[in-house]
Design a protein around this motif. Structure first.
Motif, PDB file in Angstrom:
ATOM      1  N   LYS A   1      70.186  31.660  42.808  1.00 19.34           N
ATOM      2  CA  LYS A   1      70.835  32.921  42.100  1.00 19.34           C
ATOM      3  C   LYS A   1      69.920  34.084  42.245  1.00 19.34           C
ATOM      4  O   LYS A   1      70.447  35.116  42.946  1.00 19.34           O
ATOM      5  N   GLN A   2      68.464  33.818  41.953  1.00 17.08           N
ATOM      6  CA  GLN A   2      67.938  34.469  41.303  1.00 17.08           C
ATOM      7  C   GLN A   2      67.044  34.688  43.025  1.00 17.08           C
ATOM      8  O   GLN A   2      66.810  36.593  42.946  1.00 17.08           O
ATOM      9  N   ILE A   3      66.830  34.474  43.789  1.00 20.68           N
ATOM     10  CA  ILE A   3      66.190  34.284  44.677  1.00 20.68           C
ATOM     11  C   ILE A   3      67.646  35.626  45.285  1.00 20.68           C
ATOM     12  O   ILE A   3      67.206  36.523  46.233  1.00 20.68           O
TER      13      ILE A   3
ATOM     14  N   SER B   1      70.292  27.816  39.666  1.00 16.06           N
ATOM     15  CA  SER B   1      69.361  29.041  39.159  1.00 16.06           C
ATOM     16  C   SER B   1      68.351  30.092  39.588  1.00 16.06           C
ATOM     17  O   SER B   1      68.673  30.941  39.983  1.00 16.06           O
ATOM     18  N   GLU B   2      68.036  28.802  40.489  1.00 14.09           N
ATOM     19  CA  GLU B   2      66.653  29.844  41.377  1.00 14.09           C
ATOM     20  C   GLU B   2      66.942  29.821  42.534  1.00 14.09           C
ATOM     21  O   GLU B   2      66.842  31.161  42.601  1.00 14.09           O
TER      22      GLU B   2
ATOM     23  N   ASP C   1      70.145  37.524  44.280  1.00 14.93           N
ATOM     24  CA  ASP C   1      69.876  38.582  43.239  1.00 14.93           C
ATOM     25  C   ASP C   1      68.619  39.556  44.287  1.00 14.93           C
ATOM     26  O   ASP C   1      68.876  40.263  44.589  1.00 14.93           O
ATOM     27  N   ASP C   2      67.687  38.600  44.051  1.00 13.41           N
ATOM     28  CA  ASP C   2      66.203  39.677  44.325  1.00 13.41           C
ATOM     29  C   ASP C   2      66.201  39.946  46.319  1.00 13.41           C
ATOM     30  O   ASP C   2      66.564  41.175  46.498  1.00 13.41           O
TER      31      ASP C   2
END
Length: 174
Positions: free
Chosen positions: A92-94, A89-90, A96-97
């Motif tokens: 994926k966030q990176i 999940s971390e 996406d950013d």
């Protein structure tokens, strides 16, 4: 961390139990946590002296566990699984950013980490089965015989007439 006074207290408590331990025994156990090679740790701690018995070392190791020496920490399968899910999940966030900011190198690296973590989850923890996506392999039924008229597998020997009719065969002239 352990202090010299703590070591002296532990050695004195072992003396009351009838076990003779030395400061170099504590040093050996500390080095066993640090060195991969236990023989090297023994050589450094004892040099030419004899190593104490396993009983002495095990009793001393029990006394040293509250100080974090010789204590083996284990991670359960569920904790490991949760850590991998958190990492996914971390990342994926990176990713996406990075995608929104246009940083393609970071996006590619984060995507690779996510992919590797997903592969680990599937290989080690069988996530696929838990999510209900079981693979079903259909194995055809084995047949008993091979038909002498059609050379195909059959469960029961059909008659010549039945084969000729089903496969549109013509009787060969003799």
């Amino acid at each position: 961390m352990i202090s010299y006074n703590d070591i002296k207290d532990i050695i004195n408590s072992l003396k009351t139990e009838g076990i003779e331990a030395r400061v170099r025994d504590v040093a050996y156990l500390v080095m066993c946590d640090s060195f991969v090679d236990k023989a090297l740790a023994a050589k450094v701690a004892y040099q030419e002296d004899d190593k104490p018995s396993n009983k002495v070392l095990s009793m001393l190791a029990e006394k040293l566990k509250p100080f974090g020496i010789g204590a083996i920490t284990t991670i359960s399968k569920d904790e490991n699984r949760e850590a991998l899910l958190k990492e996914i999940s971390e990342m994926k966030q990176i990713a996406d950013d990075a995608k929104t900011s246009g940083d393609s190198d970071t996006f590619i690296k984060a995507s690779k980490v996510v992919l590797d973590a997903r592969v680990k989850l599937n290989d080690k923890f069988n996530i696929e089965e838990e999510e209900g996506q079981k693979r079903i392999i259909v194995v055809p039924q084995k047949h008993d015989i091979i038909c002498k008229w059609t050379s195909r597998e059959c469960s029961a020997m059909p008659s010549k007439e039945a084969c000729m009719k089903y496969y549109n065969l013509i009787d060969a002239e003799k």
